[in-house]
Design a protein around this motif. Structure first.
Motif, PDB file in Angstrom:
ATOM      1  N   GLU A 274      30.335  55.102  58.066  1.00  0.00           N
ATOM      2  CA  GLU A 274      30.427  55.351  59.512  1.00  0.00           C
ATOM      3  C   GLU A 274      29.927  56.755  59.849  1.00  0.00           C
ATOM      4  OE1 GLU A 274      34.126  52.465  60.812  1.00  0.00           O
ATOM      5  OE2 GLU A 274      34.598  54.389  59.895  1.00  0.00           O
ATOM      6  N   GLN A 275      30.278  57.728  59.024  1.00  0.00           N
ATOM      7  CA  GLN A 275      29.784  59.086  59.263  1.00  0.00           C
ATOM      8  C   GLN A 275      28.270  59.156  59.087  1.00  0.00           C
ATOM      9  OE1 GLN A 275      32.396  62.426  57.786  1.00  0.00           O
ATOM     10  NE2 GLN A 275      33.529  60.733  56.857  1.00  0.00           N
ATOM     11  N   ALA A 276      27.756  58.400  58.118  1.00  0.00           N
ATOM     12  CA  ALA A 276      26.300  58.366  57.911  1.00  0.00           C
ATOM     13  C   ALA A 276      25.588  57.845  59.158  1.00  0.00           C
ATOM     14  CB  ALA A 276      25.961  57.497  56.700  1.00  0.00           C
ATOM     15  N   LEU A 277      26.174  56.839  59.812  1.00  0.00           N
ATOM     16  CA  LEU A 277      25.596  56.330  61.064  1.00  0.00           C
ATOM     17  C   LEU A 277      25.548  57.433  62.128  1.00  0.00           C
ATOM     18  CD1 LEU A 277      27.084  52.761  61.675  1.00  0.00           C
ATOM     19  CD2 LEU A 277      24.659  53.368  61.663  1.00  0.00           C
ATOM     20  N   CYS A 278      26.595  58.251  62.175  1.00  0.00           N
ATOM     21  CA  CYS A 278      26.632  59.355  63.144  1.00  0.00           C
ATOM     22  C   CYS A 278      25.536  60.380  62.852  1.00  0.00           C
ATOM     23  CB  CYS A 278      28.003  60.023  63.145  1.00  0.00           C
ATOM     24  SG  CYS A 278      29.324  58.961  63.775  1.00  0.00           S
ATOM     25  N   PHE A 279      25.320  60.687  61.568  1.00  0.00           N
ATOM     26  CA  PHE A 279      24.236  61.615  61.202  1.00  0.00           C
ATOM     27  C   PHE A 279      22.886  60.993  61.546  1.00  0.00           C
ATOM     28  CE2 PHE A 279      27.430  62.994  57.816  1.00  0.00           C
ATOM     29  CZ  PHE A 279      27.887  64.058  58.567  1.00  0.00           C
ATOM     30  N   MET A 280      22.742  59.709  61.303  1.00  0.00           N
ATOM     31  CA  MET A 280      21.508  58.997  61.645  1.00  0.00           C
ATOM     32  C   MET A 280      21.242  59.090  63.153  1.00  0.00           C
ATOM     33  SD  MET A 280      19.321  56.893  60.057  1.00  0.00           S
ATOM     34  CE  MET A 280      17.927  55.961  60.658  1.00  0.00           C
ATOM     35  N   ALA A 281      22.332  59.033  63.938  1.00  0.00           N
ATOM     36  CA  ALA A 281      22.218  59.057  65.400  1.00  0.00           C
ATOM     37  C   ALA A 281      22.038  60.462  65.967  1.00  0.00           C
ATOM     38  CB  ALA A 281      23.455  58.409  66.020  1.00  0.00           C
ATOM     39  N   GLY A 282      22.022  61.480  65.072  1.00  0.00           N
ATOM     40  CA  GLY A 282      21.701  62.821  65.560  1.00  0.00           C
ATOM     41  C   GLY A 282      22.770  63.872  65.409  1.00  0.00           C
ATOM     42  N   ALA A 283      23.928  63.523  64.844  1.00  0.00           N
ATOM     43  CA  ALA A 283      24.937  64.569  64.590  1.00  0.00           C
ATOM     44  C   ALA A 283      24.426  65.474  63.475  1.00  0.00           C
ATOM     45  CB  ALA A 283      26.271  63.937  64.191  1.00  0.00           C
ATOM     46  N   ASN A 284      24.599  66.775  63.640  1.00  0.00           N
ATOM     47  CA  ASN A 284      24.150  67.686  62.580  1.00  0.00           C
ATOM     48  C   ASN A 284      25.128  68.837  62.344  1.00  0.00           C
ATOM     49  OD1 ASN A 284      23.433  68.883  65.016  1.00  0.00           O
ATOM     50  ND2 ASN A 284      21.464  69.644  64.299  1.00  0.00           N
ATOM     51  N   SER A 285      26.424  68.515  62.538  1.00  0.00           N
ATOM     52  CA  SER A 285      27.445  69.506  62.240  1.00  0.00           C
ATOM     53  C   SER A 285      28.779  68.794  62.047  1.00  0.00           C
ATOM     54  CB  SER A 285      27.564  70.509  63.396  1.00  0.00           C
ATOM     55  OG  SER A 285      28.642  71.382  63.179  1.00  0.00           O
ATOM     56  N   ILE A 286      29.584  69.306  61.127  1.00  0.00           N
ATOM     57  CA  ILE A 286      30.945  68.815  60.934  1.00  0.00           C
ATOM     58  C   ILE A 286      31.896  69.998  60.818  1.00  0.00           C
ATOM     59  CG2 ILE A 286      30.291  66.648  59.772  1.00  0.00           C
ATOM     60  CD1 ILE A 286      31.090  68.095  57.086  1.00  0.00           C
ATOM     61  N   PHE A 287      33.176  69.718  61.008  1.00  0.00           N
ATOM     62  CA  PHE A 287      34.210  70.709  60.728  1.00  0.00           C
ATOM     63  C   PHE A 287      34.829  70.367  59.385  1.00  0.00           C
ATOM     64  CE2 PHE A 287      33.765  71.260  65.258  1.00  0.00           C
ATOM     65  CZ  PHE A 287      33.860  72.638  65.394  1.00  0.00           C
ATOM     66  N   ALA A 288      34.919  71.364  58.510  1.00  0.00           N
ATOM     67  CA  ALA A 288      35.473  71.162  57.171  1.00  0.00           C
ATOM     68  C   ALA A 288      36.887  71.710  57.122  1.00  0.00           C
ATOM     69  CB  ALA A 288      34.595  71.869  56.151  1.00  0.00           C
ATOM     70  N   GLY A 289      37.598  71.337  56.071  1.00  0.00           N
ATOM     71  CA  GLY A 289      38.970  71.802  55.903  1.00  0.00           C
ATOM     72  C   GLY A 289      39.947  70.692  56.232  1.00  0.00           C
ATOM     73  N   ASP A 290      41.186  70.830  55.764  1.00  0.00           N
ATOM     74  CA  ASP A 290      42.131  69.719  55.881  1.00  0.00           C
ATOM     75  C   ASP A 290      42.766  69.590  57.258  1.00  0.00           C
ATOM     76  OD1 ASP A 290      43.678  71.952  55.769  1.00  0.00           O
ATOM     77  OD2 ASP A 290      44.946  71.311  54.109  1.00  0.00           O
ATOM     78  N   GLN A 302      36.071  65.418  49.496  1.00  0.00           N
ATOM     79  CA  GLN A 302      35.464  64.234  50.123  1.00  0.00           C
ATOM     80  C   GLN A 302      34.131  64.594  50.773  1.00  0.00           C
ATOM     81  OE1 GLN A 302      39.127  63.323  52.474  1.00  0.00           O
ATOM     82  NE2 GLN A 302      38.550  61.192  52.096  1.00  0.00           N
ATOM     83  N   ASP A 303      34.119  65.731  51.478  1.00  0.00           N
ATOM     84  CA  ASP A 303      32.886  66.141  52.153  1.00  0.00           C
ATOM     85  C   ASP A 303      31.787  66.491  51.160  1.00  0.00           C
ATOM     86  OD1 ASP A 303      33.803  65.692  54.712  1.00  0.00           O
ATOM     87  OD2 ASP A 303      34.506  67.745  55.011  1.00  0.00           O
ATOM     88  N   GLU A 304      32.146  67.137  50.050  1.00  0.00           N
ATOM     89  CA  GLU A 304      31.139  67.452  49.029  1.00  0.00           C
ATOM     90  C   GLU A 304      30.529  66.175  48.453  1.00  0.00           C
ATOM     91  OE1 GLU A 304      33.149  69.919  46.198  1.00  0.00           O
ATOM     92  OE2 GLU A 304      32.852  71.757  47.371  1.00  0.00           O
ATOM     93  N   GLU A 305      31.367  65.178  48.220  1.00  0.00           N
ATOM     94  CA  GLU A 305      30.871  63.895  47.719  1.00  0.00           C
ATOM     95  C   GLU A 305      29.930  63.246  48.726  1.00  0.00           C
ATOM     96  OE1 GLU A 305      34.267  61.478  46.821  1.00  0.00           O
ATOM     97  OE2 GLU A 305      34.831  62.663  45.054  1.00  0.00           O
ATOM     98  N   MET A 306      30.305  63.321  50.015  1.00  0.00           N
ATOM     99  CA  MET A 306      29.468  62.733  51.061  1.00  0.00           C
ATOM    100  C   MET A 306      28.111  63.435  51.130  1.00  0.00           C
ATOM    101  SD  MET A 306      30.297  62.173  55.104  1.00  0.00           S
ATOM    102  CE  MET A 306      30.396  63.921  55.534  1.00  0.00           C
ATOM    103  N   PHE A 307      28.107  64.759  51.070  1.00  0.00           N
ATOM    104  CA  PHE A 307      26.848  65.507  51.126  1.00  0.00           C
ATOM    105  C   PHE A 307      25.943  65.118  49.941  1.00  0.00           C
ATOM    106  CE2 PHE A 307      28.379  67.670  54.648  1.00  0.00           C
ATOM    107  CZ  PHE A 307      27.558  68.701  55.067  1.00  0.00           C
ATOM    108  N   GLN A 308      26.545  64.957  48.757  1.00  0.00           N
ATOM    109  CA  GLN A 308      25.753  64.578  47.586  1.00  0.00           C
ATOM    110  C   GLN A 308      25.193  63.160  47.731  1.00  0.00           C
ATOM    111  OE1 GLN A 308      28.360  65.227  44.237  1.00  0.00           O
ATOM    112  NE2 GLN A 308      27.927  67.414  44.147  1.00  0.00           N
ATOM    113  N   THR A 309      26.031  62.236  48.165  1.00  0.00           N
ATOM    114  CA  THR A 309      25.609  60.840  48.296  1.00  0.00           C
ATOM    115  C   THR A 309      24.500  60.689  49.336  1.00  0.00           C
ATOM    116  OG1 THR A 309      27.819  60.085  47.689  1.00  0.00           O
ATOM    117  CG2 THR A 309      26.401  58.485  48.803  1.00  0.00           C
TER     118      THR A 309
END
Length: 331
Positions: A274-290, A302-309
């Motif tokens: 679902e987050q990948a769809l958001c990046f595909m649609a033009g999102a280019n920033s997230i907030f990190a941290g718990d 989790q975010d590091e894994e997502m960035f790698q994938t």
């Protein structure tokens, strides 16, 4: 090339927002690639430097004093503690550090002086420093700018028509006045909203129309999905679907092509696809941290894994801004 315009009509934005979703994503992805490196996502950290006890009645917010939530009130953090958190955020890969205080407006007092010291300190770490402190006068905005503030967040939340259903303790014009004061001080503007608060599609389009027809587009547009909190008037609101988020992000990307579109609150309930769809649609920033102020957020691993994938790379601070170079602020 997707044109940067400030004269969008509601009808034009409505047509974009309501177009077939796969066409919408394709158009937004195209606009995104014209103005940005599609592999880059900025990682930001948001810290609550003063929590709870707010006199406002924002229906979504667990920090309002009048609601009975699990939020523990704490006074303004010590400057040293904030700078330590900023250094930790930088070490973990964040390039923007945002400090939030649960105030209705900034008051000219010792607490504001301490926030100015925090801004100087975070700026001197080489991070883009952002604040969200409530309403702001022109003079206060200038003081923040002089201390090294890079960006100021002040969300519109929703459309002007729906606003009174969410908040009664300030007006929509109060919001717009603060954005104007931020702009006058030549601080980068961060302004977006929240979906899932009982608004209609027309309200979502109305909010985007207000942002896209400002004299200058905000450099940063956060798109938040409501995270319902027990004890607030919106505790029972149903979850926003991924397709609603995608429509908001894609439409924002098309009508404000140069802005950073920030996938903000609500990520904790999204899987990687679902987050990948958001990046595909033009999102280019997230907030990190718990945590995002007081609500949960995915953890760093989790975010590091997502960035790698997804083969995403963190965007550098102050990128592509010849006029805005990092400079040490004395003191």
């Amino acid at each position: 090339m997707t044109e940067v315009r400030n004269n969008w009509t509601r009808e034009e934005i409505s047509e974009i927002y309501n177009s077939p979703v796969l066409d919408l994503i394709y158009r937004a992805a195209t606009a995104h690639r014209e103005h940005h490196n599609a592999s880059e996502v900025q990682v930001c950290t948001l810290l609550s430097v003063k929590t709870g006890g707010c006199p406002e009645d924002c229906g979504y917010c667990p920090q309002a004093a009048r609601y009975h939530t699990d939020v523990k009130v704490h006074k303004l953090l010590a400057t040293e503690e904030v700078l330590q958190k900023a250094q930790e955020a930088k070490d973990a890969g964040s390039t923007r550090f945002c400090m939030g205080a649960a105030w209705r407006e900034v008051r000219d007092n010792r607490d504001f002086d301490r926030v100015l010291d925090m801004v100087k300190g975070v700026n001197n770490l080489g991070l883009e420093v952002c604040c969200t402190l409530g309403m702001l006068t022109e003079e206060q905005a200038q003081k923040l700018k002089d201390a090294g503030l890079y960006a100021y967040n002040h969300n519109l939340d929703t459309s002007e028509e729906h606003y009174k259903e969410i908040i009664s303790t300030r007006t929509y014009d109060d919001r717009l006045d603060t954005l104007e004061n931020v702009r006058k001080a030549k601080i980068s503007v961060c302004s977006g909203g929240i979906i899932g608060m009982g608004e209609s599609d027309s309200d979502r389009i109305g909010m985007l129309h207000t942002l896209a027809t400002l004299p200058e587009h905000p450099e940063s547009v956060p798109v938040n999905a409501l995270v319902p909190v027990e004890g607030t008037p919106m505790a029972e609101q149903p979850r926003v679907s991924i397709w609603e988020m995608v429509r908001m992000i894609a439409t924002a990307r098309i009508i404000m092509p140069k802005a950073m579109v920030r996938l903000s609150a609500g990520r904790v309930r999204m899987n990687m696809e679902e987050q990948a769809l958001c990046f595909m649609a033009g999102a280019n920033s997230i907030f990190a941290g718990d945590k995002l102020l007081t609500t949960p957020n995915p953890d760093v691993v989790q975010d590091e894994e997502m960035f790698q994938t997804l083969n995403l790379i963190p965007r550098k601070a102050f990128k592509g801004e010849a006029s805005v170079k990092f400079e040490q602020i004395p003191g």
